[in-house]
Design a protein around this motif. Structure first.
Motif, PDB file in Angstrom:
ATOM      1  N   LEU A  32       0.832  -1.205   0.000  1.00 37.92           N
ATOM      2  CA  LEU A  32       0.000   0.000   0.000  1.00 37.92           C
ATOM      3  C   LEU A  32       0.863   1.250   0.000  1.00 37.92           C
ATOM      4  O   LEU A  32       0.495   2.280  -0.592  1.00 37.92           O
ATOM      5  CB  LEU A  32      -0.914  -0.001   1.229  1.00 37.92           C
ATOM      6  N   LEU A  33       2.018   1.162   0.644  1.00 38.48           N
ATOM      7  CA  LEU A  33       2.961   2.280   0.661  1.00 38.48           C
ATOM      8  C   LEU A  33       3.400   2.629  -0.756  1.00 38.48           C
ATOM      9  O   LEU A  33       3.428   3.799  -1.158  1.00 38.48           O
ATOM     10  CB  LEU A  33       4.168   1.904   1.524  1.00 38.48           C
ATOM     11  N   ASP A  34       3.757   1.598  -1.543  1.00 39.55           N
ATOM     12  CA  ASP A  34       4.183   1.840  -2.922  1.00 39.55           C
ATOM     13  C   ASP A  34       3.067   2.508  -3.721  1.00 39.55           C
ATOM     14  O   ASP A  34       3.311   3.440  -4.496  1.00 39.55           O
ATOM     15  CB  ASP A  34       4.575   0.520  -3.590  1.00 39.55           C
ATOM     16  N   MET A  35       1.832   2.021  -3.542  1.00 31.97           N
ATOM     17  CA  MET A  35       0.710   2.606  -4.277  1.00 31.97           C
ATOM     18  C   MET A  35       0.468   4.054  -3.843  1.00 31.97           C
ATOM     19  O   MET A  35       0.206   4.930  -4.671  1.00 31.97           O
ATOM     20  CB  MET A  35      -0.549   1.773  -4.075  1.00 31.97           C
ATOM     21  N   GLY A  36       0.565   4.320  -2.539  1.00 32.78           N
ATOM     22  CA  GLY A  36       0.332   5.667  -2.031  1.00 32.78           C
ATOM     23  C   GLY A  36       1.352   6.665  -2.551  1.00 32.78           C
ATOM     24  O   GLY A  36       1.006   7.753  -3.033  1.00 32.78           O
ATOM     25  N   PHE A  37       2.621   6.310  -2.459  1.00 31.84           N
ATOM     26  CA  PHE A  37       3.654   7.214  -2.960  1.00 31.84           C
ATOM     27  C   PHE A  37       3.603   7.311  -4.485  1.00 31.84           C
ATOM     28  O   PHE A  37       3.939   8.348  -5.060  1.00 31.84           O
ATOM     29  CB  PHE A  37       5.042   6.753  -2.487  1.00 31.84           C
ATOM     30  N   GLY A  38       3.208   6.237  -5.159  1.00 33.30           N
ATOM     31  CA  GLY A  38       3.042   6.310  -6.611  1.00 33.30           C
ATOM     32  C   GLY A  38       1.966   7.316  -6.984  1.00 33.30           C
ATOM     33  O   GLY A  38       2.122   8.096  -7.934  1.00 33.30           O
ATOM     34  N   VAL A  44       1.826  14.990  -8.170  1.00 30.13           N
ATOM     35  CA  VAL A  44       2.826  16.067  -8.246  1.00 30.13           C
ATOM     36  C   VAL A  44       3.190  16.353  -9.702  1.00 30.13           C
ATOM     37  O   VAL A  44       3.283  17.512 -10.125  1.00 30.13           O
ATOM     38  CB  VAL A  44       4.076  15.683  -7.425  1.00 30.13           C
ATOM     39  N   ASN A  45       3.418  15.303 -10.473  1.00 32.58           N
ATOM     40  CA  ASN A  45       3.774  15.496 -11.884  1.00 32.58           C
ATOM     41  C   ASN A  45       2.674  16.252 -12.623  1.00 32.58           C
ATOM     42  O   ASN A  45       2.938  17.164 -13.409  1.00 32.58           O
ATOM     43  CB  ASN A  45       4.027  14.146 -12.554  1.00 32.58           C
ATOM     44  N   LEU A  46       1.420  15.837 -12.391  1.00 32.94           N
ATOM     45  CA  LEU A  46       0.301  16.508 -13.045  1.00 32.94           C
ATOM     46  C   LEU A  46       0.197  17.958 -12.597  1.00 32.94           C
ATOM     47  O   LEU A  46       0.020  18.875 -13.422  1.00 32.94           O
ATOM     48  CB  LEU A  46      -0.996  15.761 -12.725  1.00 32.94           C
ATOM     49  N   SER A  92      12.202  14.778  -2.848  1.00 33.60           N
ATOM     50  CA  SER A  92      11.758  14.689  -1.449  1.00 33.60           C
ATOM     51  C   SER A  92      10.779  13.540  -1.257  1.00 33.60           C
ATOM     52  O   SER A  92      10.859  12.785  -0.275  1.00 33.60           O
ATOM     53  CB  SER A  92      11.109  16.015  -1.023  1.00 33.60           C
ATOM     54  N   ILE A  93       9.843  13.402  -2.226  1.00 30.75           N
ATOM     55  CA  ILE A  93       8.872  12.304  -2.130  1.00 30.75           C
ATOM     56  C   ILE A  93       9.582  10.959  -2.232  1.00 30.75           C
ATOM     57  O   ILE A  93       9.302  10.027  -1.467  1.00 30.75           O
ATOM     58  CB  ILE A  93       7.805  12.448  -3.231  1.00 30.75           C
ATOM     59  N   SER A  94      10.525  10.840  -3.166  1.00 28.68           N
ATOM     60  CA  SER A  94      11.270   9.583  -3.321  1.00 28.68           C
ATOM     61  C   SER A  94      12.055   9.257  -2.060  1.00 28.68           C
ATOM     62  O   SER A  94      12.090   8.110  -1.607  1.00 28.68           O
ATOM     63  CB  SER A  94      12.212   9.674  -4.523  1.00 28.68           C
ATOM     64  N   HIS A  97       9.709   8.135   0.581  1.00 26.85           N
ATOM     65  CA  HIS A  97       9.291   6.774   0.273  1.00 26.85           C
ATOM     66  C   HIS A  97      10.322   5.766   0.765  1.00 26.85           C
ATOM     67  O   HIS A  97       9.992   4.787   1.452  1.00 26.85           O
ATOM     68  CB  HIS A  97       9.094   6.660  -1.245  1.00 26.85           C
ATOM     69  N   GLU A  98      11.578   6.008   0.400  1.00 26.84           N
ATOM     70  CA  GLU A  98      12.638   5.075   0.788  1.00 26.84           C
ATOM     71  C   GLU A  98      12.835   5.043   2.295  1.00 26.84           C
ATOM     72  O   GLU A  98      13.053   3.976   2.887  1.00 26.84           O
ATOM     73  CB  GLU A  98      13.945   5.447   0.086  1.00 26.84           C
ATOM     74  N   ILE A  99      12.768   6.235   2.939  1.00 25.10           N
ATOM     75  CA  ILE A  99      12.938   6.283   4.402  1.00 25.10           C
ATOM     76  C   ILE A  99      11.815   5.520   5.098  1.00 25.10           C
ATOM     77  O   ILE A  99      12.045   4.754   6.043  1.00 25.10           O
ATOM     78  CB  ILE A  99      12.982   7.753   4.882  1.00 25.10           C
ATOM     79  N   THR A 100      10.582   5.708   4.594  1.00 27.19           N
ATOM     80  CA  THR A 100       9.443   5.011   5.198  1.00 27.19           C
ATOM     81  C   THR A 100       9.574   3.507   5.018  1.00 27.19           C
ATOM     82  O   THR A 100       9.312   2.723   5.938  1.00 27.19           O
ATOM     83  CB  THR A 100       8.132   5.518   4.589  1.00 27.19           C
TER      84      THR A 100
END
Length: 500
Positions: A32-38, A44-46, A92-94, A97-100
């Motif tokens: 779920l973490l991967d989906m949330g950060f994705g 953000v991109n949009l 920052s988001i990446s 994600h990795e820290i979490t």
């Protein structure tokens, strides 16, 4: 002192159980973490794409006003600034994600070193359901194990975790469905217009079919009990709410049978034993078994025990040649349980009423169980001689191809599918194909129709023998494909799973 020690032991057990639930939560959080950060990255991109356009637009307008192609250095400076902020935000988001992910991994390792095992949620759920169903703990655990295996497979096969990409894949797949449906409708309408009659192969019901399909739906609805029937507003126009109070009164009001002819009413239900009732219909000279659909936790587990099980049916009643195939395991276990529990009651009712037929009916889960119960009982000479047959509504996928359209099944089972109801098309094998299609189409939102078709064509397909279907004579009600015919008989293997 003993009481204090007992309280201390209970506290320690509760703490250990809580740590186990925590470790299960960490395991569930990872995908779920991967989906949330994705989703966050996609948003953000949009957002920055829109922001970049909005920030540069005034400069571009000003540049064109003086004959330039764009806003010049000023526009490029602003867009460069937006790009820099975008990059910082993405980084920052990446990093978050990795820290979490790392934090979750560290927490999981710490609990592992501390001797905390996974599976506590599974154990607590097992304990809860066992408390509801009595002494059938081994069956509950088997069902939950099957569910856990299914969920693990679902998570493992979903290689695209960005929800926006999956939505694009779903949209593309829906478009393929609609394009192919439109082609089929156009061809059928052309055939009917030229022939001035229903297209070849279109089978319409006669008055007897319509009467039976309408009549036994009332039994299937009554199996849900008076509270559900009143909640859904399914009260006959000539009856008041007070007349529908109580399950027996509800059954009598909907079906017309007298109260003294209602032999059994079971609403509570257990695992592999859904709610049901048995009644003698003297007006139509029938003994009717009606099986309730999904209403309780135990019923949900039966639905989800969807792996296939071996089943021996009959190919053709004339020679009683055996046909071996696959059926829905949860529905089969339920049918076998009811066949055992109700055999004596039904046999006595038939013996006491010579010339009466035997009818089994149900909606949704109840329809799947009714299909298999009819196939079991129709192999018993005493029941087969009473024209044992089933009527299954919102019929789920319950039997394999070789059993679904065998002459024996078509004689003893009728199924009703309404519109695009996914229940009548959905099974474990179909779900696997759906997953593959979503993943394959996710990156092809801007591709052509032909490219999307080609992407799906190259996917591994589940063999027809692995899929489950509705059984018997299948009536398709309110189909978008057969307008203006309100109901037609179809081959479920060809018609309900048609994606080229």
């Amino acid at each position: 002192e003993c009481a204090q020690m007992e309280d201390s032991g209970n506290t320690g057990e509760t703490l250990w159980s809580g740590l186990g639930v925590l470790r299960d939560g960490i395991g569930a959080a990872a995908p779920l973490l991967d989906m949330g950060f994705g989703a966050a990255q996609a948003g953000v991109n949009l957002g920055f794409a829109i922001g970049k356009f909005a920030a540069g637009a005034p400069f571009q307008v000003a540049g064109r006003a003086v004959g330039a192609k764009d806003g010049g250095a000023a526009q490029r400076s602003v867009e460069s600034l937006v790009d820099s902020i975008h990059l910082i935000t993405k980084t920052s988001i990446s990093a978050s994600h990795e820290i979490t992910k790392a934090s979750l991994a560290v927490g999981d390792s710490a609990l592992d070193i501390g001797g905390v095992d996974r599976g506590q949620v599974h154990q607590l759920l097992t304990t809860h359901v066992e408390s509801q169903v009595g002494k059938e703990g081994h069956q509950v655990k088997e069902a939950l194990l099957g569910l856990a295996t299914l969920l693990a497979e679902v998570g493992g096969n979903m290689t695209v975790t960005n929800p926006l990409l999956l939505m694009q894949g779903a949209s593309s797949l829906a478009m393929l469905h609609e394009e192919q449906r439109a082609e089929r409708i156009a061809k059928r309408e052309s055939d009917e217009a030229s022939a001035q009659a229903p297209a070849p192969g279109v089978i319409l019901p006669d008055n007897s079919d319509l009467r039976n399909l309408s009549h036994y739906m009332r039994y299937s609805a009554a199996a849900y009990g008076h509270l559900a029937v009143q909640f859904l507003g399914a009260i006959p126009s000539d009856k008041s709410r007070s007349e529908m109070f109580g399950d027996e009164a509800c059954i009598s009001a909907l079906t017309g049978v007298s109260l003294e002819d209602i032999l059994i009413v079971i609403q509570g239900g257990e695992l592999y034993r859904p709610g049901h009732f048995v009644a003698v219909d003297r007006k139509n000279r029938e003994v009717v078994v009606a099986i309730r659909g999904t209403m309780r936790m135990q019923d949900v587990l039966v639905d989800l025990v969807c792996e296939s099980a071996d089943f021996d049916s009959v190919l053709d009643e004339g020679g009683l040649e055996t046909v071996r195939g696959k059926v829905h395991r949860g529905f089969l276990k339920s049918a076998q349980r009811l066949a055992s529990d109700l055999h004596q009651t039904v046999a006595e009712a038939l013996e006491n009423n010579p010339g009466y037929d035997l009818v089994i009916t149900g909606h949704s889960l109840g329809g799947g169980v009714a299909t298999l119960l009819a196939l079991l009982w129709a192999q018993i000479p005493a029941f087969r001689s009473r024209n044992a047959r089933a009527y299954s509504y919102a019929s789920p996928c319950s039997v394999c191809r070789s059993i679904s359209q065998a002459p024996f099944t078509r004689k003893h089972v009728a199924s009703v599918v309404t519109g695009d109801d996914f229940v009548s098309r959905f099974g474990l094998a179909t779900f696997r194909e759906l997953q593959r299609s979503l993943v394959a189409l996710a990156p092809l939102a801007n591709s052509s129709y032909e490219e999307k078709v080609e992407a799906c064509r190259g996917l591994p397909r589940q063999g027809l023998d692995e899929k489950l279907f509705c059984g018997g004579k299948v009536w398709w009600l309110e189909s978008a494909e057969y307008h203006p015919h309100p109901i037609v008989q179809v081959d479920p293997i060809k018609e309900l799973h048609r994606v080229k």
